[in-house]
Write a protein that holds these residues in place. Structure first.
Motif, short mmCIF file in Angstrom:
data_model
loop_
_atom_site.label_atom_id
_atom_site.label_comp_id
_atom_site.label_asym_id
_atom_site.label_seq_id
_atom_site.Cartn_x
_atom_site.Cartn_y
_atom_site.Cartn_z
N GLU A 21 6.30 1.41 -1.33
CA GLU A 21 5.54 1.66 -0.11
C GLU A 21 5.34 0.36 0.65
OE1 GLU A 21 1.46 4.07 1.13
OE2 GLU A 21 1.92 3.74 -0.96
N VAL A 22 5.49 0.43 1.97
CA VAL A 22 5.20 -0.70 2.86
C VAL A 22 3.97 -0.28 3.65
CG1 VAL A 22 6.03 -2.14 4.75
CG2 VAL A 22 7.62 -1.39 2.98
N LEU A 23 2.89 -1.06 3.54
CA LEU A 23 1.60 -0.67 4.09
C LEU A 23 1.29 -1.26 5.46
CD1 LEU A 23 -0.37 -1.16 0.75
CD2 LEU A 23 0.55 0.97 1.68
N VAL A 24 2.16 -2.12 5.98
CA VAL A 24 1.92 -2.77 7.27
C VAL A 24 3.17 -2.66 8.14
CG1 VAL A 24 0.21 -4.39 6.38
CG2 VAL A 24 2.62 -5.03 6.39
N ARG A 25 2.99 -2.94 9.42
CA ARG A 25 4.13 -2.93 10.36
C ARG A 25 4.00 -4.12 11.29
NH1 ARG A 25 1.58 -1.43 14.78
NH2 ARG A 25 -0.12 0.03 14.69
N VAL A 26 5.07 -4.42 11.98
CA VAL A 26 5.07 -5.52 12.95
C VAL A 26 4.00 -5.27 14.00
CG1 VAL A 26 6.44 -6.68 14.74
CG2 VAL A 26 7.51 -6.06 12.56
N GLY A 27 3.25 -6.31 14.31
CA GLY A 27 2.19 -6.23 15.31
C GLY A 27 0.84 -5.85 14.75
N ALA A 28 0.80 -5.42 13.49
CA ALA A 28 -0.47 -5.02 12.88
C ALA A 28 -1.28 -6.24 12.48
CB ALA A 28 -0.21 -4.16 11.65
N ARG A 29 -2.58 -6.11 12.61
CA ARG A 29 -3.50 -7.16 12.14
C ARG A 29 -3.82 -6.89 10.68
NH1 ARG A 29 -5.98 -11.47 12.80
NH2 ARG A 29 -7.99 -11.77 11.83
N VAL A 30 -3.73 -7.92 9.84
CA VAL A 30 -4.09 -7.79 8.43
C VAL A 30 -5.19 -8.78 8.10
CG1 VAL A 30 -1.85 -6.93 7.68
CG2 VAL A 30 -2.27 -9.36 7.64
#
Length: 99
Positions: A21-30
């Motif tokens: 699973e990949v939980l983030v995407r480009v442009g997302a704030r973490v």
């Protein structure tokens, strides 16, 4: 913001570990300690947390990829760390009187 590479941490002796699973995407704030990916071995699954806060610039993995310690997960535009000078705001120029 400085670009930083986030890599798979020490996962023991495991090699060729599945990304499930990949939980983030480009442009997302973490945020620091937020989950980035989920890995699965024959014995367990584990979520890999972010070591820092910022905005995701590039995701280097996808579901089904195989990784090991040191594999690139993503590139993040990291927030300024404590003790590092934050960017200074530029004050607008004062209005001038007409000549």
């Amino acid at each position: 913001m400085a670009a930083a590479r986030v890599e798979v941490p020490d996962i023991g002796d495991a090699t060729a570990v599945d990304v499930v699973e990949v939980l983030v995407r480009v442009g997302a704030r973490v945020e620091k300690n937020q989950g980035l990916i989920v890995l699965e071995t024959e014995k367990a699954s584990m979520e890999v947390p972010s070591p820092l806060a910022g905005v995701v610039r590039e995701v280097a993995l996808k579901v089904g990829d195989k990784v090991e310690k040191g594999s690139l997960i993503l590139v993040i535009d990291a927030d300024a760390t404590i003790g590092e000078a934050a960017p200074q705001a530029i004050a607008p120029a004062a209005p001038t009187a007409p000549a």
